[in-house]
Write a protein that holds these residues in place. Structure first.
Motif, PDB file in Angstrom:
ATOM      1  N   LYS A  18       0.826  -1.352   0.041  1.00  0.00           N
ATOM      2  CA  LYS A  18       0.043  -0.118   0.048  1.00  0.00           C
ATOM      3  C   LYS A  18       0.732   1.185   0.198  1.00  0.00           C
ATOM      4  N   SER A  37      -6.476   7.657   1.495  1.00  0.00           N
ATOM      5  CA  SER A  37      -7.925   7.569   1.375  1.00  0.00           C
ATOM      6  C   SER A  37      -8.800   8.118   2.532  1.00  0.00           C
ATOM      7  N   PRO A  61     -13.011  -6.069   9.947  1.00  0.00           N
ATOM      8  CA  PRO A  61     -13.513  -5.566   8.728  1.00  0.00           C
ATOM      9  C   PRO A  61     -14.956  -6.022   8.468  1.00  0.00           C
ATOM     10  N   ASP A  66     -17.106  -0.369   5.053  1.00  0.00           N
ATOM     11  CA  ASP A  66     -16.182  -0.259   4.176  1.00  0.00           C
ATOM     12  C   ASP A  66     -15.039   0.040   5.126  1.00  0.00           C
ATOM     13  N   TYR A  70      -6.558  -1.421   4.142  1.00  0.00           N
ATOM     14  CA  TYR A  70      -6.480  -2.041   2.947  1.00  0.00           C
ATOM     15  C   TYR A  70      -5.038  -2.021   2.152  1.00  0.00           C
ATOM     16  N   CYS A  71      -4.916  -3.182   1.339  1.00  0.00           N
ATOM     17  CA  CYS A  71      -3.810  -3.263   0.608  1.00  0.00           C
ATOM     18  C   CYS A  71      -4.112  -4.152  -0.596  1.00  0.00           C
ATOM     19  N   TYR A 101      -9.687 -11.008   7.902  1.00  0.00           N
ATOM     20  CA  TYR A 101      -9.636 -10.239   6.816  1.00  0.00           C
ATOM     21  C   TYR A 101     -10.869 -10.805   5.519  1.00  0.00           C
ATOM     22  N   ARG A 109      -9.110  -6.485   2.805  1.00  0.00           N
ATOM     23  CA  ARG A 109      -9.511  -5.363   3.678  1.00  0.00           C
ATOM     24  C   ARG A 109      -9.589  -6.250   5.048  1.00  0.00           C
ATOM     25  N   TYR A 110      -8.759  -5.573   5.933  1.00  0.00           N
ATOM     26  CA  TYR A 110      -8.413  -6.357   7.050  1.00  0.00           C
ATOM     27  C   TYR A 110      -8.513  -5.632   8.654  1.00  0.00           C
TER      28      TYR A 110
END
Length: 232
Positions: A18, A37, A61, A66, A70-71, A101, A109-110
């Motif tokens: 990321k 973000s 998550p 949302d 994130y990666c 995750y 997404r974790y």
């Protein structure tokens, strides 16, 4: 009937990539990261847990939200984000995905992550980065940092790359890179995070640049003071 996704039980944490801005706390004793973000409003540490930015009482998550870190799977895909104007001075991070995750086609997404390595780009003048300087913006209690070379890193608030890694802790490795598309740097354990010859040489060069900057300021102040005395 609701279909359930298969549960994964990896033998070791998945690796992801990321980008984020490097941050230094106002008191200068902590180092962290700010996302690019929605989550960028809350800087996080090398080892940290995600939280829901909407204030909902669930653990990230959550499938109907949302929230979470994130990666992406591919390092090249993450490095491509550095081409945009607003992200040019961000760093490329290699992370370990910890906790629960959700797997997507391009990434995760974790709930929890460990930043293993950070690769910074070149200085704005094109020179290889040896330190991090105040970017001129930040978050409450945090200052954003940008990579600078030996010639440009003469400000009193600059931090050597090895110094940022030590402030961050948890065995973080910070390296200077180019466009960020090369092989991923190998993270080192905390026990081997002592500075080596290249890091000490970079810190010595940065210290000399600071001394030169302070000498220039003292000379200017002396000339200004002498001029005022003659006018009187």
């Amino acid at each position: 009937m609701r279909l359930r996704l298969p549960a994964e039980r990896p033998t070791e944490p998945p690796t992801g990539y990321k980008i984020a801005h490097l941050m230094l706390s106002q008191d200068g004793i902590r180092a962290g990261f700010a996302g690019v973000s929605l989550g960028g409003a809350l800087p996080y540490g090398v080892l940290d847990d995600a939280c829901c930015l909407y204030g909902r009482r669930h653990r990230p998550p959550a499938r109907l939200c949302d929230c979470g870190f994130y990666c992406v799977h591919d390092r090249t895909a993450a490095a491509a984000l550095l081409c945009t104007a607003e992200h040019r001075m961000a760093a490329l991070l290699q992370v370990s995905v910890l906790g629960a995750y959700i797997r997507f086609e391009r990434g995760f997404r974790y709930a929890r992550q460990r930043v293993r390595a950070a690769t910074v780009g070149p200085c704005t003048c094109g020179g290889s980065a040896v330190a991090l300087a105040d970017a001129g913006w930040g978050r409450p209690g945090w200052r954003a940092l940008v990579p600078v070379c030996t010639r440009c890193g003469h400000g009193p608030a600059s931090v050597p790359l090895a110094g940022f890694a030590r402030l961050a802790g948890e065995g973080l490795r910070v390296v200077a890179g180019g466009g960020g598309t090369g092989p991923a740097p190998t993270a080192q354990p905390a026990a081997s995070a002592e500075p080596g010859v290249p890091e000490l040489a970079a810190e010595a060069a940065l210290l000399q640049a600071r001394l030169d900057w302070f000498q220039t300021q003292l000379t200017r102040l002396g000339e200004r003071g002498g001029g005022e005395g003659e006018d009187r």
